[in-house]
Design an enzyme around this catalytic site. Structure first.
Site, PDB file in Angstrom:
ATOM      1  N   ARG A 142       0.865  -1.177   0.000  1.00 21.75           N
ATOM      2  CA  ARG A 142       0.000   0.000   0.000  1.00 21.75           C
ATOM      3  C   ARG A 142       0.906   1.233   0.000  1.00 21.75           C
ATOM      4  NH1 ARG A 142      -3.635   1.746   5.155  1.00 21.75           N
ATOM      5  NH2 ARG A 142      -4.708   3.519   4.212  1.00 21.75           N
ATOM      6  N   HIS A 143       0.459   2.275  -0.640  1.00 17.29           N
ATOM      7  CA  HIS A 143       1.199   3.537  -0.696  1.00 17.29           C
ATOM      8  C   HIS A 143       1.563   4.048   0.703  1.00 17.29           C
ATOM      9  CE1 HIS A 143      -2.353   5.657   0.757  1.00 17.29           C
ATOM     10  NE2 HIS A 143      -3.050   4.910  -0.102  1.00 17.29           N
ATOM     11  N   GLY A 172     -10.092   6.996  -1.498  1.00 15.63           N
ATOM     12  CA  GLY A 172     -10.742   6.542  -2.724  1.00 15.63           C
ATOM     13  C   GLY A 172     -10.028   7.025  -3.965  1.00 15.63           C
ATOM     14  N   GLU A 206      -7.415   3.143  -7.192  1.00 17.98           N
ATOM     15  CA  GLU A 206      -8.296   2.806  -6.067  1.00 17.98           C
ATOM     16  C   GLU A 206      -9.766   2.901  -6.464  1.00 17.98           C
ATOM     17  OE1 GLU A 206      -9.169   1.155  -3.643  1.00 17.98           O
ATOM     18  OE2 GLU A 206      -8.417   2.099  -1.830  1.00 17.98           O
TER      19      GLU A 206
END
Length: 180
Positions: A8-9, A22, A84
């Site tokens: 994940r970032h 989102g 996303e």
């Protein structure tokens, strides 16, 4: 290993504020950039064999991937399908809001203007099927988002609806998956 790693970032201000990012393009915080640097160093230290980095075109994932690529020398490119999920009316609202938590359990709901879980799963499953079918059997690092993390995990492991809706990983946590 024919397979992939997923991360994940790094941290964003909306992560700090417990807001749903989102499809909004939210930048990394200073800590988020540091997390990406630490991930790159970890990949080198642990001698993690990765042939290519694929990343979401949203700035928080793109910047994370580029930092990791700069440190490791691994080639990186954007992959639109890693964007996303668009959470419609819930974007920028609290992640733990009761209404959102309940809405996440409905896989065909568009979140009043967003993307359904089923549509999200279709594009991520299609990407994973494409990577699995490639004849060169590269090992990839996918740099994306928490919503994408749950779909990737569900591709490799059976999950109940409750497990799916509550699944998540930390910023710059790395997970390994194998197609074999």
């Amino acid at each position: 290993m024919a397979g992939l790693y997923f991360t994940r970032h790094g941290q964003t201000i909306w992560n700090v504020e417990n807001k749903i990012c989102g499809a909004a393009d939210i930048a990394l915080t200073d800590l988020g950039r540091t997390q990406a640097e630490e991930l790159g160093k970890k990949i080198i230290t642990e001698k993690t064999e990765i042939d290519e980095i694929l990343y979401s075109p949203l700035v928080r994932a793109m910047d994370t991937a580029r930092i990791v690529a700069d440190i490791t020398g691994i080639p990186a490119r954007a992959e639109e399908r890693l964007r996303e999920q668009h959470f419609g009316k819930y974007e920028a609202t609290p992640r733990n809001g009761a209404e959102f938590q309940e809405a996440k359990k409905s896989f065909v709901y568009h979140f009043d203007g967003g993307e359904t879980m089923l549509h999200l799963a279709q594009r991520i499953y299609n990407l994973l099927d494409d990577l699995k079918a490639q004849s060169d059997k590269k090992t990839y690092l996918l740099v994306a988002h928490n919503g994408i993390a749950r779909v990737v995990h569900s591709y490799f492991y059976d999950m109940t609806n409750e497990e799916y809706s509550s699944f998540g990983i930390r910023n710059c946590e790395i997970r390994r998956y194998s197609f074999e």
